[in-house]
Design a protein around this motif. Structure first.
Motif, short mmCIF file in Angstrom:
data_model
loop_
_atom_site.label_atom_id
_atom_site.label_comp_id
_atom_site.label_asym_id
_atom_site.label_seq_id
_atom_site.Cartn_x
_atom_site.Cartn_y
_atom_site.Cartn_z
N SER A 131 9.05 10.43 -25.29
CA SER A 131 7.74 10.40 -24.64
C SER A 131 7.47 9.07 -23.95
O SER A 131 6.75 9.02 -22.94
CB SER A 131 6.63 10.68 -25.66
N ASP A 132 8.04 7.98 -24.46
CA ASP A 132 7.75 6.66 -23.89
C ASP A 132 8.76 6.23 -22.82
O ASP A 132 8.39 5.51 -21.89
CB ASP A 132 7.73 5.60 -24.99
N VAL A 133 10.03 6.64 -22.97
CA VAL A 133 11.07 6.08 -22.12
C VAL A 133 12.03 7.12 -21.53
O VAL A 133 12.27 7.14 -20.32
CB VAL A 133 11.90 5.03 -22.90
N ALA A 134 12.59 7.97 -22.38
CA ALA A 134 13.75 8.78 -22.00
C ALA A 134 13.50 9.72 -20.82
O ALA A 134 14.31 9.78 -19.89
CB ALA A 134 14.25 9.58 -23.21
N VAL A 135 12.39 10.45 -20.85
CA VAL A 135 12.14 11.41 -19.77
C VAL A 135 11.86 10.68 -18.46
O VAL A 135 12.28 11.12 -17.39
CB VAL A 135 10.97 12.35 -20.14
N TYR A 136 11.17 9.54 -18.54
CA TYR A 136 10.97 8.72 -17.34
C TYR A 136 12.31 8.23 -16.79
O TYR A 136 12.52 8.18 -15.57
CB TYR A 136 10.08 7.52 -17.65
N ALA A 137 13.22 7.86 -17.69
CA ALA A 137 14.54 7.39 -17.27
C ALA A 137 15.30 8.49 -16.53
O ALA A 137 15.95 8.24 -15.51
CB ALA A 137 15.33 6.92 -18.48
N VAL B 93 3.03 14.42 -18.99
CA VAL B 93 2.45 15.40 -19.92
C VAL B 93 2.90 15.12 -21.34
O VAL B 93 2.10 15.13 -22.29
CB VAL B 93 2.83 16.84 -19.50
N LEU B 94 4.20 14.84 -21.51
CA LEU B 94 4.73 14.56 -22.85
C LEU B 94 4.11 13.30 -23.44
O LEU B 94 3.77 13.26 -24.62
CB LEU B 94 6.25 14.42 -22.78
N PHE B 95 3.94 12.29 -22.60
CA PHE B 95 3.31 11.05 -23.07
C PHE B 95 1.88 11.32 -23.54
O PHE B 95 1.46 10.84 -24.60
CB PHE B 95 3.30 10.01 -21.95
N LEU B 96 1.12 12.08 -22.76
CA LEU B 96 -0.26 12.39 -23.13
C LEU B 96 -0.32 13.24 -24.39
O LEU B 96 -1.20 13.03 -25.25
CB LEU B 96 -0.97 13.10 -21.98
N LEU B 97 0.60 14.20 -24.53
CA LEU B 97 0.63 15.03 -25.73
C LEU B 97 0.92 14.20 -26.98
O LEU B 97 0.46 14.51 -28.08
CB LEU B 97 1.70 16.13 -25.59
N VAL C 82 -4.00 10.90 -31.19
CA VAL C 82 -4.35 9.74 -32.00
C VAL C 82 -5.85 9.44 -31.91
O VAL C 82 -6.44 8.85 -32.82
CB VAL C 82 -3.53 8.51 -31.52
N LEU C 83 -6.47 9.88 -30.82
CA LEU C 83 -7.89 9.59 -30.61
C LEU C 83 -8.81 10.54 -31.36
O LEU C 83 -10.01 10.31 -31.44
CB LEU C 83 -8.22 9.66 -29.10
N GLY D 79 -7.74 13.06 -37.66
CA GLY D 79 -6.39 13.11 -38.22
C GLY D 79 -5.50 12.03 -37.65
O GLY D 79 -4.62 11.51 -38.33
N ARG D 80 -5.71 11.68 -36.37
CA ARG D 80 -4.99 10.60 -35.70
C ARG D 80 -3.48 10.69 -35.87
O ARG D 80 -2.81 9.70 -36.09
CB ARG D 80 -5.51 9.24 -36.20
N ARG D 81 -2.94 11.90 -35.77
CA ARG D 81 -1.48 12.08 -35.86
C ARG D 81 -0.94 12.41 -34.48
O ARG D 81 -1.33 13.40 -33.86
CB ARG D 81 -1.13 13.19 -36.86
N SER D 82 -0.01 11.60 -34.03
CA SER D 82 0.61 11.82 -32.72
C SER D 82 1.57 13.00 -32.79
O SER D 82 1.85 13.54 -33.87
CB SER D 82 1.38 10.56 -32.31
N LEU D 83 2.06 13.39 -31.63
CA LEU D 83 3.07 14.46 -31.58
C LEU D 83 4.29 14.07 -32.40
O LEU D 83 4.85 14.90 -33.13
CB LEU D 83 3.46 14.75 -30.14
N ALA D 84 4.69 12.81 -32.31
CA ALA D 84 5.84 12.33 -33.09
C ALA D 84 5.58 12.47 -34.58
O ALA D 84 6.48 12.86 -35.35
CB ALA D 84 6.14 10.88 -32.73
N ASP D 85 4.35 12.17 -35.02
CA ASP D 85 4.00 12.32 -36.44
C ASP D 85 4.07 13.77 -36.87
O ASP D 85 4.58 14.10 -37.95
CB ASP D 85 2.58 11.78 -36.70
N ARG D 86 3.54 14.67 -36.04
CA ARG D 86 3.51 16.09 -36.40
C ARG D 86 4.91 16.68 -36.46
O ARG D 86 5.22 17.47 -37.35
CB ARG D 86 2.62 16.85 -35.42
N VAL D 87 5.75 16.31 -35.51
CA VAL D 87 7.12 16.84 -35.49
C VAL D 87 7.92 16.32 -36.68
O VAL D 87 8.67 17.06 -37.32
CB VAL D 87 7.83 16.47 -34.16
N ALA D 88 7.75 15.04 -36.99
CA ALA D 88 8.53 14.42 -38.06
C ALA D 88 7.89 14.57 -39.43
O ALA D 88 8.52 14.25 -40.44
CB ALA D 88 8.74 12.94 -37.76
#
Length: 201
Positions: free
Chosen positions: A129-135, A158-162, A167-168, A171-180
């Motif tokens: 979400s932070d780097v790979a897809v942009y790369a 879209v992935l970055f926003l998801l 977090v806002l 529950g404040r759980r990001s997509l990374a938190d939910r997946v992991a």
């Protein structure tokens, strides 16, 4: 405020990514400059191409130009690949070994539970979400795939926003938190206990 602390943690970690990307950009620039300015090698190669071209000078020079372009693109792709790999390893190693990245550590946050396989999964989603897809979008642009690059760039946003927007909310759980299956909690933030006043007579 938890939201502010998570935002600060992200900015610190992303600043490290930007620093790494800047270093790789400088290295790639020097590699491409060395490739273009290597006059003896270019002269030898172009001379051999001219001898084997049977008089087709235009085709020989075009082949040389394509070779230089292909190598330059390869250097750029290698830089992006190294960036993505390094960011993933940074995220995974920090979470697996310490339960927090440098940014989270500085603002008193940690990721729980601290398990290697969950750390790897969370690191993969965060890196994507932070780097790979942009790369990938940038590599497609360098390859001349403009339409695909724009589409992948839109997917990256879209992935970055998801990943960031949940977090806002509650529950404040990001997509990374939910997946992991992880959560971000505070550390070292014990509330001071009020000592009872003792009256002395």
């Amino acid at each position: 405020m938890p939201k502010l602390r998570r935002a600060l943690a992200w900015f610190v970690d992303f600043a490290l990514v930007v620093a790494l990307a800047s270093g790789l950009a400088v290295l790639t620039f020097h590699r491409i400059s060395a490739l273009v300015t290597d006059v003896p090698e270019l002269a030898t190669r172009s001379g051999l191409d001219l001898l084997t071209s049977r008089g087709d000078v235009l085709d020989a020079s075009q082949d040389l130009g394509l070779t230089l372009w292909d190598k330059s693109v390869l250097y750029v792709e290698q830089a992006f690949g190294l960036l993505v790999l390094t960011v993933f390893l940074y995220q995974w190693a920090c979470l697996a070994l310490a339960g927090r990245t440098i940014g989270k550590g500085l603002v008193g946050l940690k990721v729980t539970p601290r398990l290697p396989h969950r750390a790897a999964l969370r690191a993969a989603v965060t890196t994507a979400s932070d780097v790979a897809v942009y790369a990938v979008a940038c590599v497609l642009l360098v390859e001349g795939q403009v339409v695909m690059s724009v589409l992948v760039w839109a997917v990256a946003v879209v992935l970055f926003l998801l990943n960031a927007l949940p977090v806002l909310f509650t529950g404040r759980r990001s997509l990374a938190d939910r997946v992991a299956g992880t959560a971000v909690t505070g550390i070292g933030l014990s509330t001071p206990v009020a000592m009872p006043l003792v009256r002395t007579s």
